[in-house]
Design a protein around this motif. Structure first.
Motif, mmCIF file in Angstrom:
data_model
loop_
_atom_site.group_PDB
_atom_site.id
_atom_site.type_symbol
_atom_site.label_atom_id
_atom_site.label_comp_id
_atom_site.label_asym_id
_atom_site.label_seq_id
_atom_site.Cartn_x
_atom_site.Cartn_y
_atom_site.Cartn_z
ATOM 1 N N TRP A 189 0.805 -1.213 0.000
ATOM 2 C CA TRP A 189 0.000 0.000 0.000
ATOM 3 C C TRP A 189 0.843 1.270 0.000
ATOM 4 O O TRP A 189 0.447 2.276 -0.613
ATOM 5 C CB TRP A 189 -0.930 0.014 1.214
ATOM 6 C CG TRP A 189 -1.976 -1.054 1.168
ATOM 7 C CD1 TRP A 189 -2.107 -2.134 1.995
ATOM 8 C CD2 TRP A 189 -3.054 -1.172 0.226
ATOM 9 N NE1 TRP A 189 -3.183 -2.906 1.636
ATOM 10 C CE2 TRP A 189 -3.786 -2.343 0.548
ATOM 11 C CE3 TRP A 189 -3.477 -0.403 -0.859
ATOM 12 C CZ2 TRP A 189 -4.913 -2.745 -0.168
ATOM 13 C CZ3 TRP A 189 -4.593 -0.819 -1.578
ATOM 14 C CH2 TRP A 189 -5.292 -1.968 -1.229
ATOM 15 N N PHE A 222 -6.769 4.395 6.437
ATOM 16 C CA PHE A 222 -7.488 3.319 5.755
ATOM 17 C C PHE A 222 -9.003 3.508 5.869
ATOM 18 O O PHE A 222 -9.742 3.074 4.971
ATOM 19 C CB PHE A 222 -7.061 1.959 6.302
ATOM 20 C CG PHE A 222 -5.822 1.431 5.647
ATOM 21 C CD1 PHE A 222 -5.868 0.891 4.366
ATOM 22 C CD2 PHE A 222 -4.602 1.475 6.299
ATOM 23 C CE1 PHE A 222 -4.730 0.411 3.748
ATOM 24 C CE2 PHE A 222 -3.443 0.994 5.684
ATOM 25 C CZ PHE A 222 -3.515 0.463 4.398
ATOM 26 N N SER A 225 -9.767 5.760 3.057
ATOM 27 C CA SER A 225 -9.739 4.987 1.822
ATOM 28 C C SER A 225 -10.994 4.127 1.696
ATOM 29 O O SER A 225 -11.589 4.023 0.606
ATOM 30 C CB SER A 225 -8.489 4.096 1.784
ATOM 31 O OG SER A 225 -8.421 3.366 0.587
ATOM 32 N N ALA A 226 -11.409 3.515 2.799
ATOM 33 C CA ALA A 226 -12.626 2.699 2.792
ATOM 34 C C ALA A 226 -13.838 3.542 2.418
ATOM 35 O O ALA A 226 -14.689 3.118 1.615
ATOM 36 C CB ALA A 226 -12.833 2.063 4.166
ATOM 37 N N HIS A 229 -13.749 4.420 -1.387
ATOM 38 C CA HIS A 229 -14.096 3.288 -2.250
ATOM 39 C C HIS A 229 -15.570 2.912 -2.112
ATOM 40 O O HIS A 229 -16.223 2.573 -3.099
ATOM 41 C CB HIS A 229 -13.206 2.084 -1.922
ATOM 42 C CG HIS A 229 -11.814 2.202 -2.463
ATOM 43 N ND1 HIS A 229 -10.817 2.874 -1.790
ATOM 44 C CD2 HIS A 229 -11.255 1.751 -3.615
ATOM 45 C CE1 HIS A 229 -9.701 2.819 -2.501
ATOM 46 N NE2 HIS A 229 -9.944 2.156 -3.615
ATOM 47 N N TRP A 244 -16.742 -3.600 0.387
ATOM 48 C CA TRP A 244 -15.505 -2.938 -0.046
ATOM 49 C C TRP A 244 -14.850 -2.206 1.128
ATOM 50 O O TRP A 244 -13.632 -2.264 1.308
ATOM 51 C CB TRP A 244 -15.820 -1.943 -1.154
ATOM 52 C CG TRP A 244 -15.954 -2.575 -2.504
ATOM 53 C CD1 TRP A 244 -16.283 -3.874 -2.778
ATOM 54 C CD2 TRP A 244 -15.773 -1.937 -3.773
ATOM 55 N NE1 TRP A 244 -16.325 -4.086 -4.125
ATOM 56 C CE2 TRP A 244 -16.028 -2.919 -4.767
ATOM 57 C CE3 TRP A 244 -15.451 -0.652 -4.165
ATOM 58 C CZ2 TRP A 244 -15.944 -2.626 -6.132
ATOM 59 C CZ3 TRP A 244 -15.373 -0.360 -5.528
ATOM 60 C CH2 TRP A 244 -15.608 -1.337 -6.490
ATOM 61 N N PHE A 248 -10.799 -2.626 3.167
ATOM 62 C CA PHE A 248 -9.793 -1.619 3.507
ATOM 63 C C PHE A 248 -9.653 -1.437 5.018
ATOM 64 O O PHE A 248 -8.555 -1.173 5.521
ATOM 65 C CB PHE A 248 -10.134 -0.287 2.826
ATOM 66 C CG PHE A 248 -9.945 -0.324 1.344
ATOM 67 C CD1 PHE A 248 -8.687 -0.148 0.781
ATOM 68 C CD2 PHE A 248 -11.017 -0.571 0.503
ATOM 69 C CE1 PHE A 248 -8.504 -0.215 -0.587
ATOM 70 C CE2 PHE A 248 -10.847 -0.634 -0.869
ATOM 71 C CZ PHE A 248 -9.576 -0.457 -1.421
ATOM 72 N N GLN A 251 -7.078 -3.811 6.542
ATOM 73 C CA GLN A 251 -5.647 -3.661 6.229
ATOM 74 C C GLN A 251 -4.783 -3.230 7.417
ATOM 75 O O GLN A 251 -3.680 -3.751 7.601
ATOM 76 C CB GLN A 251 -5.464 -2.682 5.059
ATOM 77 C CG GLN A 251 -6.183 -3.087 3.784
ATOM 78 C CD GLN A 251 -5.849 -4.492 3.329
ATOM 79 O OE1 GLN A 251 -4.674 -4.880 3.264
ATOM 80 N NE2 GLN A 251 -6.882 -5.268 3.019
#
Length: 298
Positions: A189, A222, A225-226, A229, A244, A248, A251
């Motif tokens: 990442w 993250f 990011s989650a 997305h 989805w 993330f 992670q």
């Protein structure tokens, strides 16, 4: 009455232009962030199928990301340069890192594309092969094959950008930096998967929050990011968006675990196996919700 897809894209495109125009000053850039935030519900107001609506959400997310860049002081000089910088986000390209070079045909990128096509095509061919085996074996095999296809697509995109940039005469950072070579999930990442987006998340989320502790900043990054997305598909399928997001959000746990196991000190092959195996176990969270669109499943 719902908006048409064309109207939605017209509004999103206008927002991209407005954000670029306002980004020349710090106050204007903050107004640009507000404009992008106000438009976040737009995909829900558009009557359309999943793919166009998802791309519309991507355009709005790109506007927000670039507006935040401008607000943090990372802005090219001139309206045209800022507009190009904004739209380049859709191709995962950072125009601030562009430099001139002699025009040439990048044979290495062409070779990369050919190999990726062969590998990805083989994985797709094998997808239907394990149909008669036990469910859990088929599930694991298809999870792995799906990951191979994604990595192959990443290599193809990187190769195409390499060829185009060589023909045009510009040098660009790779869209992806051989993610299959990652020795740890953290390396995957932080360095190899979509470095442009990784830089944005690092500068916009991780670094501003690092003073509260690395674990907190890692989880928050993250989580951002989650959210991004999930936003891309939440209108089309809320449950898929949650799935989805779960991928993330898991992670940071993998990164903490691999640090406890000192995976970075493992032999190179063992580290690669760890990275691919752990991501393969989680990748169904990304694949399962969208595979019905292709009339298949894990």
């Amino acid at each position: 009455m719902p908006l048409t897809v064309l109207t939605g894209f017209a509004i999103a495109g206008a927002a991209m232009v407005i954000v670029a125009a306002l980004g020349g000053s710090r106050i204007g850039a903050r107004v640009g962030v507000l404009v992008a935030v106000v438009l976040l519900p737009l995909p829900a107001l558009v009557a359309g199928v999943a793919i166009p609506t998802g791309f519309l959400a991507l355009v709005i997310a790109a506007s927000l990301a670039r507006a935040m860049d401008f607000a943090f002081g990372r802005a090219p000089t001139g309206f045209a340069a800022r507009l190009l910088y904004s739209f380049a986000f859709l191709a995962m390209v950072d125009t601030l890192l562009v430099s001139r070079r002699k025009r040439s045909f990048d044979r290495r990128s062409a070779t990369k594309i050919i190999i990726a096509l062969v590998v990805g095509g083989t994985a797709l061919t094998l997808w239907s092969a394990p149909a008669s085996v036990a469910f859990w074996i088929r599930y694991l095999m298809r999870s792995f094959l799906g990951g191979v296809v994604v990595l192959a697509l990443a290599e193809i995109v990187t190769g195409v950008v390499g060829i185009v940039s060589g023909v045009v005469g510009v040098a660009l950072p790779p869209v992806h930096d051989a993610p299959y070579r990652s020795r740890t999930v953290s390396e995957f990442w932080n360095r190899r998967w979509n470095p442009a987006a990784g830089r944005w998340l690092r500068e916009s989320c991780f670094l501003p929050l690092a003073h509260r502790g690395v674990p907190f900043a890692l989880v928050a990054t993250f989580a951002a990011s989650a959210a991004l997305h999930a936003y891309l598909i939440v209108v089309a399928d809320p449950w898929a968006a949650l799935s989805w997001a779960g991928f993330f959000l898991a992670q940071p746990l993998l990164i903490v675990l691999e640090r406890a196991l000192r995976v970075r000190r493992w032999p190179h092959v063992a580290g690669q196996a760890w990275t691919m195996a752990t991501l393969t176990l989680l990748v169904p969270l990304v694949f399962s919700p969208v595979l019905p669109l292709f009339h298949t499943s894990l």
